[in-house]
Design a protein around this motif. Sequence first.
Motif, PDB file in Angstrom:
ATOM      1  N   ASP A 197       0.850  -1.178   0.000  1.00 29.10           N
ATOM      2  CA  ASP A 197       0.000   0.000   0.000  1.00 29.10           C
ATOM      3  C   ASP A 197       0.894   1.239   0.000  1.00 29.10           C
ATOM      4  O   ASP A 197       1.675   1.470   0.927  1.00 29.10           O
TER       5      ASP A 197
ATOM      6  N   TRP B 227     -15.387   0.887  -5.616  1.00 32.54           N
ATOM      7  CA  TRP B 227     -14.520   0.126  -4.719  1.00 32.54           C
ATOM      8  C   TRP B 227     -14.486  -1.294  -5.263  1.00 32.54           C
ATOM      9  O   TRP B 227     -15.517  -1.907  -5.472  1.00 32.54           O
TER      10      TRP B 227
ATOM     11  N   TYR C 117      -9.189  -1.624  -4.343  1.00 28.83           N
ATOM     12  CA  TYR C 117      -8.880  -0.470  -5.190  1.00 28.83           C
ATOM     13  C   TYR C 117     -10.014   0.547  -5.060  1.00 28.83           C
ATOM     14  O   TYR C 117     -11.188   0.184  -5.181  1.00 28.83           O
ATOM     15  N   GLN C 118      -9.640   1.786  -4.810  1.00 24.65           N
ATOM     16  CA  GLN C 118     -10.620   2.872  -4.810  1.00 24.65           C
ATOM     17  C   GLN C 118     -10.422   3.632  -6.127  1.00 24.65           C
ATOM     18  O   GLN C 118      -9.323   4.157  -6.379  1.00 24.65           O
ATOM     19  N   ILE C 119     -11.446   3.638  -6.948  1.00 25.73           N
ATOM     20  CA  ILE C 119     -11.321   4.208  -8.301  1.00 25.73           C
ATOM     21  C   ILE C 119     -12.316   5.352  -8.448  1.00 25.73           C
ATOM     22  O   ILE C 119     -13.504   5.197  -8.148  1.00 25.73           O
TER      23      ILE C 119
ATOM     24  N   LEU D 157      -7.005   5.479 -10.278  1.00 27.48           N
ATOM     25  CA  LEU D 157      -6.815   4.829  -8.991  1.00 27.48           C
ATOM     26  C   LEU D 157      -6.540   5.877  -7.915  1.00 27.48           C
ATOM     27  O   LEU D 157      -5.639   6.703  -8.057  1.00 27.48           O
TER      28      LEU D 157
ATOM     29  N   THR E 129      -6.734   4.992  -4.212  1.00 30.69           N
ATOM     30  CA  THR E 129      -5.952   4.251  -3.218  1.00 30.69           C
ATOM     31  C   THR E 129      -5.947   2.762  -3.559  1.00 30.69           C
ATOM     32  O   THR E 129      -6.841   2.268  -4.256  1.00 30.69           O
ATOM     33  N   LYS E 130      -4.938   2.113  -3.058  1.00 30.75           N
ATOM     34  CA  LYS E 130      -4.827   0.658  -3.250  1.00 30.75           C
ATOM     35  C   LYS E 130      -4.388   0.095  -1.900  1.00 30.75           C
ATOM     36  O   LYS E 130      -3.338   0.456  -1.394  1.00 30.75           O
TER      37      LYS E 130
ATOM     38  N   ILE F 280      -8.171  -4.156 -14.090  1.00 26.66           N
ATOM     39  CA  ILE F 280      -7.329  -3.362 -13.184  1.00 26.66           C
ATOM     40  C   ILE F 280      -5.905  -3.161 -13.723  1.00 26.66           C
ATOM     41  O   ILE F 280      -5.151  -2.375 -13.181  1.00 26.66           O
TER      42      ILE F 280
ATOM     43  N   LEU G  96      -5.030   0.443 -14.603  1.00 31.09           N
ATOM     44  CA  LEU G  96      -5.290   1.495 -13.606  1.00 31.09           C
ATOM     45  C   LEU G  96      -4.005   2.220 -13.193  1.00 31.09           C
ATOM     46  O   LEU G  96      -2.971   1.599 -12.981  1.00 31.09           O
TER      47      LEU G  96
END
Lengths: 187, 240
Positions: free
Chosen positions: A155, B81, B89-91, B96, B98-99, B235, B238
């Motif tokens: 992360d 999400w 993954y927040q798209i 992208l 956050t991952k 993905i 991304l």
Amino acid sequence: MPKTLTWRTFALFFVFFPFFFDEIALYNFFHNFSQINVLITYPMRKLLILCSLLLLIGVSRSMASQADLFHYDAVTVENQMAQLNQLEGYVMENPGITLGEMTTNGNTLASLVSDPNGISGFNLTNEKTFGIPGFFWGCVLGPFGVAVVYFVGKDKAETKMAIIGCVTVSVLSIGLSVISTILQARL
Amino acid sequence: MRQFFDFIMKGLSRKSLLLVCILCLPSFLLVGQQYNRIRADFSIKVRTSSGGQSLTLGQIFYDKNNKQIIYYISFPEREIWLTADTMIYQIRNDKLVTKTATFAIAEFTVFHLALNSRLQDFGLRNTQYTIGDVSREADLVITTWSPPEKTRQTLGNILVSVKNKQLFGVIFQNPQGVVIRKQFFEEYLVTNGLSFPGRIVEINTIEGRDSYQVTTYKNIVVDEMGNDNKYFYNISGLHF
């Protein structure tokens, strides 16, 4: 002490020890034992009944305890969700509206949401590396902690926090060592 | 005479075979009933012990062959999400944001378990947890699942209760036996023969203080033929 000679063995030995020498005593013991109900007096019977009842209640309570675990206070849950239900109702009446738009329009319901990203709404999404924030990984374990977060956590944001933690500790330790050196030189 | 006997035997065996087939066919159909896709409207309401609140609304799409759980969120903000493997993954706007790594993989979610008709044991049958005790109390069948011996210092028992052959509640205990989390599966909806909880109530207890989460599902669609693009997100393309 051998396993065969436990305290139970000793107790049995002392109880039956007199009977080894007196057959009549042995006979009397078993004869009295067969009529032991005579020895139980009325108050004693009451006590036994009371004890049995208490035992029965205790057993039934312990049996019910597992099912009791599968219970929750539905009223409390509803009360906790009251404001959010109100907000949900408003969003349903205005499909497509976002929290940002509600805030811009000065909608007071928007203030009910304390977490604008709604991330905490997902149990899935608030996992840290082994449940520990990246900053502490870097703080405590330094470069090793950063590596753990980078390779295990995978992360970027948490890795960044781990690096910040690592740098913070390094700066603090350097600063402290400089101060101590200066103080030692003055002394 | 012998020819007549053979004729009778042949006739009987054919009839009995046919009878067996007719009787067994429904049971084969029931056992073999497998589902692949599920889609639903969802809402997640959270109130933490400190008073923090959040509301998330949207649609969820899951195809067990892709093993991607895709949340198309409409509130608080329009975004996606996506959980795939051990990542979330927040798209937003195809970019992208956050991952994040997660231990919650698709196979142990309510969607995957329901599609595979394995919701009753909460998926614990395929883990290292073992059945410690089974009891029946009133209308509940309670199974106690114990963690492996070597992990009992850190993990506690999980109690799973089934009511009317449907998963009712899951209780998580810490190694000392204190309840730390409760989940209740309610208001089951049956769509195309698939039973799915319409409401999940979760109570987390940390240091004696409770946090609440209520998740609701409605407009459930099972094995949808169209909307293929909603069940899979590429993905690989991304970027932040």
